[in-house]
Design an enzyme around this catalytic site. Structure first.
Site, PDB file in Angstrom:
ATOM      1  CG  ASP A 199      -1.955   1.051   1.241  1.00  0.00           C
ATOM      2  OD1 ASP A 199      -2.784   1.015   0.328  1.00  0.00           O
ATOM      3  OD2 ASP A 199      -1.957   1.908   2.145  1.00  0.00           O
ATOM      4  CD  GLU A 261      -1.996   2.308  -3.760  1.00  0.00           C
ATOM      5  OE1 GLU A 261      -3.087   2.804  -4.039  1.00  0.00           O
ATOM      6  OE2 GLU A 261      -1.492   2.419  -2.627  1.00  0.00           O
TER       7      GLU A 261
HETATM    8  O1  TEU Z   1      -4.425   4.090  -1.657  1.00  0.00           O
HETATM    9  C1  TEU Z   1      -3.460   5.108  -1.803  1.00  0.00           C
HETATM   10  C2  TEU Z   1      -3.873   6.186  -2.736  1.00  0.00           C
HETATM   11  O2  TEU Z   1      -3.060   6.955  -3.205  1.00  0.00           O
HETATM   12  C3  TEU Z   1      -5.344   6.251  -2.968  1.00  0.00           C
HETATM   13  O3  TEU Z   1      -5.769   6.519  -1.679  1.00  0.00           O
HETATM   14  C4  TEU Z   1      -5.987   7.251  -3.857  1.00  0.00           C
HETATM   15  O4  TEU Z   1      -5.226   8.375  -4.066  1.00  0.00           O
HETATM   16  C5  TEU Z   1      -7.316   7.642  -3.228  1.00  0.00           C
HETATM   17  O5  TEU Z   1      -7.998   6.461  -2.914  1.00  0.00           O
HETATM   18  C6  TEU Z   1      -8.153   8.522  -4.090  1.00  0.00           C
HETATM   19  O6  TEU Z   1      -8.874   7.780  -5.019  1.00  0.00           O
HETATM   20  C7  TEU Z   1      -4.248   3.105  -0.719  1.00  0.00           C
HETATM   21  C8  TEU Z   1      -5.450   2.192  -0.645  1.00  0.00           C
HETATM   22  O7  TEU Z   1      -5.642   1.548  -1.871  1.00  0.00           O
HETATM   23  C9  TEU Z   1      -6.645   2.990  -0.206  1.00  0.00           C
HETATM   24  O8  TEU Z   1      -7.810   2.215  -0.185  1.00  0.00           O
HETATM   25  C10 TEU Z   1      -6.354   3.532   1.175  1.00  0.00           C
HETATM   26  O9  TEU Z   1      -7.405   4.359   1.592  1.00  0.00           O
HETATM   27  C11 TEU Z   1      -5.059   4.318   1.204  1.00  0.00           C
HETATM   28  O10 TEU Z   1      -3.977   3.619   0.572  1.00  0.00           O
HETATM   29  C12 TEU Z   1      -4.609   4.564   2.623  1.00  0.00           C
HETATM   30  O11 TEU Z   1      -4.118   3.381   3.188  1.00  0.00           O
END
Ligand code: TEU
Length: 510
Positions: A199, A261
């Site tokens: 993440d 990610e």
């Molecule tokens: O997402 C990281 C991220 O950059 C996204 O949050 C994105 O920018 C945001 O959802 C706007 O659409 C990860 C996870 O996939 C997400 O579900 C989490 O909320 C986030 O990290 C925090 O851990």
């Protein structure tokens, strides 16, 4: 060759996949009971989103104990049973790891709140005195909206949170933080997992001086709320972390995978994470955000790093069936576009059913983005609505037992989209995904673009051409044997056949 080369991973957003214990929320035993479905569908691996101990402010991405299951989702024994069963079926298991932040309920943050300024207990997070005007220490914004800093009244210092205030960012300059993350990786590797989705992999380190981010001028690391994220994301120090993690996972064998990610737009910056001695794979966010336009789709694929994990949807973005204009035939064509690509493809649960974003009424919304934006940004709930399994059992369509409300309301017509409705229908999008997954291993070799006049969008994979008509007029189909087509209507006579708009074929050229 590694197992993930050419493989298809299924993203299971666990809250919304299948509810095994009847509380309206998906869980580990629910997923276990549906592994046979994933096997039938033909995927190679399942990636399970966070099921760790969490107060669920961000639905599990706020972790209070990364080495235990949350009772909402089950127990460690349930997890072990799930892994055993998946492996028995020949499915690999990937899980999330969340190294950028913890929950504010994590014992470390609780200890930090209780400790005096300057104490070692505080140094696992990022604290700063207020700016001279009493406001936040710098101009950084939270991804979820609002400032990235919250004041702790007791100590008079602010803590940094690039996401919700309940997700304080860890201080990766403290060796204890790095050691704990490695303990987490080992804990789950010892339990048999086949890899990790990391993440916010481009996060972790912040500029040592916490300098203000500049305004966005169209170039740079990443844009967010009008600012370039130059000092808050993608710092050079993060690469050492992944060098250590690569050695760590390799000590368990060559078949454990690290999938990042790395949410950056610049392909060169993403590629810097995917190296011999760092991550094996990173998502192509370029493709994840794309609309149904030939040039943009092509550019997204061209620009993306080598060793991309290709996906069209995930739990953070609108579903692609919606993004592509809500046209069912496009969702069908997109499946052939995606599953024709080399490397690793990642399906987001429900895309195989042709699901679109659901309308979630305001009073039912749960995403912190909705609340932190003061109700101006809908957030991610519409793409997180539970999966329909059964035709005729509203309101949950077999996701949870009758009489129980699913955690987000499901559209009244989703029975028609359910697994049960589509499973035995050869013309359904589910059957199309299944056929594509059977044939996907026969596509081999790197992608070669075809400047085909026959279709606006075409590439070759060894013996197979993938042609996608993204335009709005039919185009003639080149000579060859069609092995798979996406249109829900038959292709017609060999001599007169065309590729209709919003459709795709896989064909052996002649
Ligand atoms: O997402 C990281 C991220 O950059 C996204 O949050 C994105 O920018 C945001 O959802 C706007 O659409 C990860 C996870 O996939 C997400 O579900 C989490 O909320 C986030 O990290 C925090 O851990």
């Amino acid at each position: 060759m590694t197992w993930w080369d050419g493989a298809t991973v299924y993203q299971c957003y666990i809250r919304s996949f299948a509810d095994g214990n009847g509380d309206g929320v998906g869980d580990l035993i629910g997923l276990r009971s549906r592994l046979a479905y994933l096997k039938w569908l033909g995927v190679d691996a399942v990636w399970i989103t966070p099921f760790y101990r969490s107060p669920m402010v961000d639905h599990g991405y706020d972790v209070s104990d990364p080495r235990d299951a949350d009772p909402l989702f089950g127990t460690l024994a349930d997890f072990d049973g799930l892994v055993d069963e998946a492996h028995r079926l020949g499915l690999r298991v990937l899980i999330d790891v969340i190294p950028n932040h913890t929950s504010d309920r994590h014992p470390w943050f609780q200890a930090a709140l209780a400790a005096p300024v300057g104490a070692p207990e505080r140094d696992r997070y990022i604290w700063r005195d207020p700016a001279p005007d009493g406001g936040p220490p710098n101009n950084w914004r939270s991804v979820f909206g609002g400032p990235a800093w919250t004041l702790d009244e007791r100590s008079g210092q602010f803590w940094l949170h690039l996401f919700a205030p309940e997700q304080p960012d860890l201080n990766w300059r403290n060796p204890e933080v790095a050691a704990d993350a490695e303990a987490t990786l080992r804990f789950w590797l010892d339990r048999g997992v086949d890899g990790f989705r990391i993440d916010v992999a481009h996060g972790l380190f912040k500029d040592a001086r916490l300098r203000d981010n500049p305004e966005w001028t169209g170039e740079g690391v990443k844009e967010l709320w009008g600012m370039e994220q130059r000092h808050s994301f993608d710092q050079p120090e993060v690469h050492d972390v992944y060098r250590r993690w690569r050695r760590l996972v390799e000590s368990y064998g060559e078949d454990r995978v690290l999938l990042g990610e790395v949410f950056l737009w610049d392909p060169a910056r993403v590629a810097a994470y995917v190296r011999e001695d760092e991550l094996h794979l990173a998502f192509s966010f370029m493709l994840l955000g794309q609309r149904w336009e030939a040039d943009n789709l092509r550019r997204a694929i061209e620009w993306s790093a080598q060793n991309s994990a290709w996906a069209l949807s995930n739990h953070d973005l609108p579903r692609h069936a919606t993004r592509f204009g809500g046209v069912v035939e496009r969702a069908r064509a997109a499946a052939l576009l995606l599953l024709g690509l080399p490397g690793t493809a990642v399906l987001y649960q429900g895309e195989e059913l042709g699901l679109e974003d659901a309308e979630v009424p305001e009073e039912a919304r749960q995403d912190p983005i909705w609340f932190r934006s003061g109700g101006t940004v809908t957030g991610r709930d519409p793409s997180r609505v539970p999966l329909p399994w059964a035709v005729s059992r509203p309101p949950a369509f077999g996701f949870c037992p009758d009489g129980v409300s699913p955690w987000l309301p499901m559209p009244a017509d989703w029975g028609e989209r359910s697994v049960e409705a589509q499973q035995d229908d050869g013309a359904s999008i589910l059957s199309l995904y299944r056929r594509a997954l059977v044939l996907r291993p026969t596509l081999s070799g790197p992608l070669e673009w075809l400047d085909s006049s026959a279709a606006p969008f075409a590439y070759r994979r060894g013996e197979v051409d993938v042609l996608v008509n993204v335009g709005d007029a039919p185009v003639p189909l080149p000579a060859g044997d069609v092995i798979l087509w996406s249109a829900s209507t038959p292709l017609g006579l060999r001599s007169t056949r065309v590729l209709p708009p919003d459709s795709a074929v896989w064909l052996h050229p002649r």
